[in-house]
Design a protein around this motif. Structure first.
Motif, short mmCIF file in Angstrom:
data_model
loop_
_atom_site.label_atom_id
_atom_site.label_comp_id
_atom_site.label_asym_id
_atom_site.label_seq_id
_atom_site.Cartn_x
_atom_site.Cartn_y
_atom_site.Cartn_z
N PHE A 120 0.79 -1.24 0.00
CA PHE A 120 0.00 0.00 0.00
C PHE A 120 0.82 1.29 0.00
CE2 PHE A 120 -3.03 -2.93 2.39
CZ PHE A 120 -3.83 -3.16 1.28
N ASP A 121 2.15 1.20 -0.10
CA ASP A 121 2.92 2.44 0.01
C ASP A 121 2.89 3.29 -1.25
OD1 ASP A 121 4.62 0.97 -1.61
OD2 ASP A 121 6.32 0.97 -0.22
N THR B 148 10.40 -8.03 -7.15
CA THR B 148 8.99 -8.34 -7.44
C THR B 148 8.11 -8.37 -6.19
OG1 THR B 148 9.37 -10.75 -7.27
CG2 THR B 148 9.67 -9.72 -9.44
N ASN B 149 8.66 -8.13 -5.01
CA ASN B 149 7.84 -8.32 -3.81
C ASN B 149 6.71 -7.30 -3.69
OD1 ASN B 149 9.27 -6.04 -3.03
ND2 ASN B 149 9.97 -6.89 -1.09
N ARG B 150 6.80 -6.17 -4.40
CA ARG B 150 5.71 -5.17 -4.39
C ARG B 150 4.66 -5.42 -5.47
NH1 ARG B 150 9.53 -1.79 -2.13
NH2 ARG B 150 8.72 -0.40 -0.50
N PHE B 151 4.90 -6.35 -6.36
CA PHE B 151 3.99 -6.55 -7.49
C PHE B 151 2.59 -6.92 -6.98
CE2 PHE B 151 7.12 -7.62 -11.18
CZ PHE B 151 7.73 -6.38 -11.00
N SER B 152 1.62 -6.16 -7.41
CA SER B 152 0.24 -6.42 -6.95
C SER B 152 -0.80 -5.97 -7.97
CB SER B 152 -0.02 -5.70 -5.62
OG SER B 152 0.21 -4.31 -5.75
N THR B 153 -0.37 -5.81 -9.23
CA THR B 153 -1.31 -5.43 -10.28
C THR B 153 -1.22 -6.42 -11.44
OG1 THR B 153 0.26 -4.04 -11.52
CG2 THR B 153 -0.96 -3.00 -9.71
N GLN B 154 -2.28 -6.45 -12.25
CA GLN B 154 -2.30 -7.35 -13.39
C GLN B 154 -1.18 -7.01 -14.39
OE1 GLN B 154 -4.23 -10.03 -13.58
NE2 GLN B 154 -3.27 -10.63 -15.52
N LYS C 241 15.83 10.09 -3.96
CA LYS C 241 16.14 10.74 -5.22
C LYS C 241 16.31 9.68 -6.32
CE LYS C 241 16.43 14.69 -3.03
NZ LYS C 241 15.33 15.68 -3.14
N ILE C 242 15.42 9.73 -7.31
CA ILE C 242 15.42 8.72 -8.36
C ILE C 242 16.75 8.70 -9.11
CG2 ILE C 242 14.31 7.97 -10.49
CD1 ILE C 242 12.54 7.62 -8.06
N TRP C 243 17.29 9.86 -9.41
CA TRP C 243 18.51 9.89 -10.21
C TRP C 243 19.70 9.31 -9.45
CZ3 TRP C 243 22.96 12.75 -9.20
CH2 TRP C 243 22.88 13.71 -8.19
N LEU C 244 19.71 9.47 -8.13
CA LEU C 244 20.79 8.88 -7.34
C LEU C 244 20.67 7.36 -7.29
CD1 LEU C 244 21.01 11.42 -4.37
CD2 LEU C 244 22.75 11.02 -6.13
N LEU C 245 19.45 6.87 -7.16
CA LEU C 245 19.24 5.43 -7.18
C LEU C 245 19.63 4.83 -8.53
CD1 LEU C 245 15.83 5.22 -5.29
CD2 LEU C 245 18.04 4.43 -4.44
N ASN C 246 19.29 5.56 -9.59
CA ASN C 246 19.63 5.07 -10.92
C ASN C 246 21.15 5.03 -11.12
OD1 ASN C 246 18.46 4.11 -13.35
ND2 ASN C 246 19.04 6.01 -14.38
N ARG C 247 21.85 6.02 -10.60
CA ARG C 247 23.31 6.03 -10.69
C ARG C 247 23.89 4.87 -9.88
NH1 ARG C 247 26.72 11.36 -9.07
NH2 ARG C 247 26.23 10.71 -6.94
N TYR C 248 23.32 4.62 -8.71
CA TYR C 248 23.79 3.54 -7.85
C TYR C 248 23.62 2.20 -8.55
CZ TYR C 248 24.64 1.40 -3.20
OH TYR C 248 25.16 0.71 -2.13
N ALA D 27 15.72 -2.17 -4.51
CA ALA D 27 14.36 -2.63 -4.80
C ALA D 27 13.46 -2.56 -3.58
CB ALA D 27 14.40 -4.06 -5.34
N MET D 28 14.03 -2.65 -2.37
CA MET D 28 13.24 -2.55 -1.14
C MET D 28 12.71 -1.14 -0.92
SD MET D 28 15.78 -4.87 1.19
CE MET D 28 15.25 -4.13 2.74
N ASN D 29 13.32 -0.16 -1.56
CA ASN D 29 12.92 1.24 -1.48
C ASN D 29 11.80 1.48 -2.48
OD1 ASN D 29 12.76 4.05 -1.67
ND2 ASN D 29 14.98 4.35 -1.60
N ALA D 30 10.69 2.03 -2.02
CA ALA D 30 9.56 2.26 -2.92
C ALA D 30 9.96 3.11 -4.11
CB ALA D 30 8.41 2.93 -2.16
N ALA D 31 10.90 4.03 -3.90
CA ALA D 31 11.36 4.89 -4.99
C ALA D 31 12.25 4.15 -5.97
CB ALA D 31 12.10 6.10 -4.43
#
Length: 947
Positions: free
Chosen positions: A694-695, A884-890, A821-828, A851-855
């Motif tokens: 739900f996050d 994949t642990n957050r996957f909850s949609t079709q 910050k999305i861009w920092l995660l992408n660089r990481y 992946a554990m980070n919602a962002a």
């Protein structure tokens, strides 16, 4: 790395001659080495057959040849440091090894071919000797069969005769692996701080990692666990290095200015996966033991700073504990532990030479969390338990892997309780094993503890056995059995089992037999009792009506619509608020009436006391309410471990739609006044499912507000210590202090976030971490980076790159994944493709943290799909489950199914099933959960539900 060129071919010939010399005597080796090393006319390898012969029908080695011993001569050519540059782009390093092996074996059935294993080796000079007649048998050719099982077929010019004794000689050449398998390289930095421009700071070593099927990458062998043999090893290595092996050194002498040789005593009969050696410049410290010489090795810098002291301190007493418990002395006269910069797993139990990744063995005073001692103690105990379970008594085939891994996991807890009683590790068993096993085993894609041998044939099949079921369910089932028969009976059965099968192989039926023998008066068949627990997937949920006394069982599955006819004999330990514990055996599917479970005068009944049973429990609504009332009024009447188990049961029953989700949430209300660790830990782990479901929607706001209110009391309970960078004395409270910080900061409690930002900012200004206790650094770093931006992240990255402290690097590795910050995660994520930035063994964990980070979840999912060819060489199962642990949609399910169709990854099947469960659960519960949190938030703000 230079090409093999003429140098390696010349040495191949020299080494063949050198080996003959060694066979004649070590003195001759020394004399001949110099005269032969310059020969540049190697014997050409035989011509390999252009066709491939099909492997044996069952994909296993034939059993007509029984190995007795190996004589192995190896020379790794690497340098421990780069001492010169041959040209602008190529250093002096040579990651090549050469050698030869002679395997002596007995023939039980006539054969014209020898089947064994070989992988990525260049083979030459084959010869076969009849040891009974001392006559050579001609070799017509070698066939390296290019299939999933790495068969090498040696075709002979005449038959091997039944009853005969033979030997096979092969010279070989290979490259030291960069993928942590077989003989592999480790690179580390000498000195602190790291000097990026100093090539001389780089240091190299080589070590082995053979489990499960990597010995074949080092020498041709019968690479199956039941094919045990003695190993006679001689290593030629640089004079500046030391060589460690499974056994003590028999002799070590200098050959010339560059080389020396080390010959080891023969090993006991053991499996190829336990064969091990390491060549390095490491130093050691000793441990205390009355009979066994124990040494703990590490980088000289780590040894000098005392980072190995704790592991060395507990090793001797842990070994003594097992010797007394099993009444069998450790077989070898020496035991080495070595902390390696890189290892594919946390540790490996090689007989006499246990390897650990540095973070699993080193404790750095003032840097490592005090709680890291628990991790080290558990891992050391696990590997030492293997010296009996796996090394002394060996599994017949990988399908029974739990017989060593489950046993080592189970016995590690009492060992640590003996060595470090203040840790109270038996209480932690539920969190460390039971709940992890429950989670994995609640899916139809689970597997039995003991698989059929025919279902575990390929290397991929074998690798898939190394999972939570094997380790955690295995240990949990043993714990249940010990509780049922009594610890004395269980331990007596263990002793008889080990004595009966020491030096040979066993299967689960052998174990049941000796548990039965330990209590001959028992009318219960242990084999019958345990058969469904190990040969079926899953576990039961028992439902008890305390009004009628009716009880029945069913297979517990998150997918409650799945059909299952499985059932178990279940030992049930129970109590009430007016009676002590009792035990009954539920041996029917039910329903059946049991007078013991009828509630008297409104009392509550609690089943699975101390969580010793591997099952979940559901009750009638009245009993649930009585238990809930007890928790809210006086939780101490219920043991802490069961307070945690009640939470875990009711939340998972709600996930399986066996109780209302609101009942599960009601069991979190008492937490506002709870101060014990086990209930809080169980609640946090179960609420994590709500968070990841739900996050990304409107439920998250009121959920955060509720959790803020619930954790305030716990956070304030430890606040004075947290603000003053101190920690409680006992370990359970230290764990709970960390839980308080994590829950409070994760859910936006202002005083927690301000505390983390302040302490991190002070570190950035002063360049000193003195104001952050090592216990708290991981959480404080994470939440400070999450609340900050580029400056905080890049400060953490610089510290990660420059730090030589293993624990500090682990804290920072996790903390950088916490940024929003999305861009920092992408660089990481991109950094994981560069081994200069992130080590190969840390790639999977880094991606999983992101992946554990919602962002970062969607970023990580896109990243692994784009780079799967590269990333699949690592821990693919960990990455798949994390992203994949957050996957909850079709839509997410369809993406996952497309990925599964493109890539044959075993863990994807489990991820698909979990996603399907998530979709259904969110659809049915989202609105209910939203209303519940909104109502609780109103109550905390002084409004009633009717306002």
């Amino acid at each position: 790395m230079p090409n093999k060129s003429s140098m390696s071919k010349a040495f191949a010939a020299a080494f063949a001659v050198l080996t003959i010399s060694i066979i004649s005597g070590i003195i001759t080796l020394t004399i001949l080495y110099k005269s032969e090393i310059n020969i540049l006319n190697p014997t050409p390898p035989p011509t390999f057959s252009p066709t491939t012969t099909a492997p044996p029908p069952d994909s296993r080695l034939p059993t007509n040849l029984v190995p007795e011993s190996y004589e192995i001569f190896l020379q790794p050519w690497f340098h421990t440091r780069i001492i010169e540059m041959v040209n602008v782009t190529s250093p002096n390093q040579t990651m090549l090894f050469t050698g030869n092996s002679t395997v002596h074996f007995h023939c039980t059935q006539a054969a014209r071919s020898i089947y064994l294993h070989s992988m990525d080796l260049t083979l030459s000079n084959p010869w076969v000797m009849n040891q009974d007649t001392n006559e050579q048998i001609g070799v017509s050719d070698l066939e390296q069969q290019e299939d999933v099982n790495d068969f090498l077929k040696v075709n002979l010019e005449e038959d091997l005769m039944a009853g005969g004794n033979y030997s096979l000689f092969l010279a070989f050449e290979g490259e030291v692996s960069a993928s942590l398998e077989g003989l592999y390289e480790c690179v580390y930095i000498e000195g602190y701080p790291k000097d990026e421009d100093d090539e001389n700071a780089l240091r190299f070593l080589v070590a082995t990692n053979m489990e499960p099927t990597h010995a074949r990458m080092l020498f041709p062998c019968f690479d199956e666990p039941a094919m045990k043999a003695e190993f006679h090893l001689t290593i030629i290595h640089r004079r500046t290095t030391s060589a460690l092996g499974n056994t003590a050194i028999l002799v070590s002498n200098i050959i010339d200015d560059e080389w020396k040789y080390t010959q080891f005593y023969p090993t006991p009969r053991m499996s190829t996966y336990l064969f091990a050696f390491a060549v390095s410049e490491f130093t050691s410290i000793p441990s205390s033991h009355e009979r066994v010489e124990i040494k703990t090795y590490a980088r000289p810098e780590a040894t000098e700073k005392g980072h190995t002291k704790y592991a060395a301190h507990i090793a001797g007493s842990t070994l003594t504990f097992f010797e007394k418990l099993f009444e069998i002395d450790y077989t070898l006269g020496k035991l080495d532990q070595i902390a390696l910069p890189d290892l594919a797993s946390l540790a490996m139990e090689n007989w006499g030479l246990i390897t650990y990744v540095e973070g699993s063995l080193l404790f750095e005073e003032g840097v490592s969390s005090l709680l890291h001692k628990e991790d080290i103690a558990i891992i050391v105990a696990h590997e030492l338990a293997h010296q009996w379970f796996g090394n002394l008594v060996t599994i017949k085939w990988w399908s029974d892997l739990w017989l060593k891994e489950g046993f080592a996991t189970y016995f590690s807890f009492p060992a640590v309780d003996y060595v470090e009683p203040t840790f109270k590790m038996k209480d932690v068993f539920m969190m460390e094993t039971l709940h992890f096993a429950f989670e994995a085993d609640a899916l139809t894609s689970s597997h039995p503890l003991s698989s059929r041998p025919e279902d575990v044939q390929t290397i991929d099949d074998i690798r898939q056995m190394y999972d939570s079921i094997t380790y955690n369910k295995g240990a949990s089932v043993l714990r249940m059995l010990a509780d049922f028969v009594g610890e004395n009976v269980f331990n007596n059965g263990i002793k008889m089992y080990l004595k009966a099968f020491q030096g040979i192989t066993a299967d689960q039926n052998d174990f049941w037999e000796y548990i039965q023998k330990a209590d001959p008066s028992s009318a219960i068949s242990i084999a019958k009792l345990m058969d469904p627990w190990v040969n079926q997937i899953g576990y039961p949920v028992i439902t008890i009506n305390t009004t009628s006394g009716e009880i029945y069982q069913k297979h517990f599955l998150f997918n409650n619509t799945a059909e299952s006819s499985l059932w178990w004999q279940i030992p049930i330990r129970f109590m009430s608020n007016t009676s002590d514990t009792s035990m009954v055996l539920l041996d029917v599917r039910g329903p059946v009436k049991k007078e013991e479970f009828i509630s008297k005068s409104g009392e509550w009944i609690l089943v699975n006391v101390n969580s010793t049973g591997y099952y979940r429990v559901n009750y009638n609504p009245e009993n649930w309410e009585r238990l809930l009332t007890q928790l809210e009024r006086d939780p101490q009447r219920i043991p802490p471990i069961n307070r945690g188990q009640l939470i875990d049961d009711v939340f998972n029953l709600a996930r399986a739609k066996l109780v209302n989700v609101t009942l599960a949430l009601n069991f979190t209300r008492f937490l506002s006044k709870e101060r014990a660790y086990l209930p809080w830990d169980s609640a946090v782990k179960n609420l994590e499912y709500f968070v990841i479901m739900f996050d990304r929607c409107e439920v998250y706001g009121p959920m955060q507000t509720y959790l803020q209110n619930q954790v305030k009391g716990l956070y304030n309970f430890y606040r004075n210590e947290t603000d003053n960078s101190s920690v409680p004395h006992d370990h359970a409270s230290q764990h709970n202090q960390i839980t308080a910080i994590d829950v409070a900061c994760s859910n936006g409690l202002p005083e927690c976030i301000e505390m983390a930002k302040s302490k991190f900012s002070n570190w950035m200004r002063s360049n000193s971490t003195n104001n952050i206790h090592p216990n708290l650094r991981s959480m404080i770093y994470c939440h400070a980076v999450a609340a900050g931006g580029k400056e905080e992240w890049e400060f953490a990255w610089d510290k990660y790159q420059s730090s030589r402290d293993t624990s500090e690097r682990e804290y920072l590795q996790y903390a950088m994944s916490c940024t929003k910050k999305i861009w920092l995660l992408n660089r990481y994520l991109k950094y994981t493709l560069d081994s200069e930035k992130i080590r190969f063994r840390d790639v999977a964990s880094t991606i999983s943290f992101i992946a554990m980070n919602a962002a970062g979840q969607a970023l990580a999912w896109n990243f692994i799909r784009a780079h799967w060819g590269t990333l699949s060489r690592g821990d693919e199962s960990t990455m798949i489950m994390a992203v994949t642990n957050r996957f909850s949609t079709q839509f997410e399910l369809e993406e996952l199914e497309r990925f599964a169709s493109d890539h044959k990854v075993s863990s994807v099947k489990q991820a698909i099933e979990q996603t399907q469960v998530n979709i259904e659960w969110v659809r049915e519960n989202k609105d209910i959960v939203l209303r519940w949190f909104e109502q609780e938030t109103k109550k905390s703000n002084g409004f009633s539900s009717s306002d």
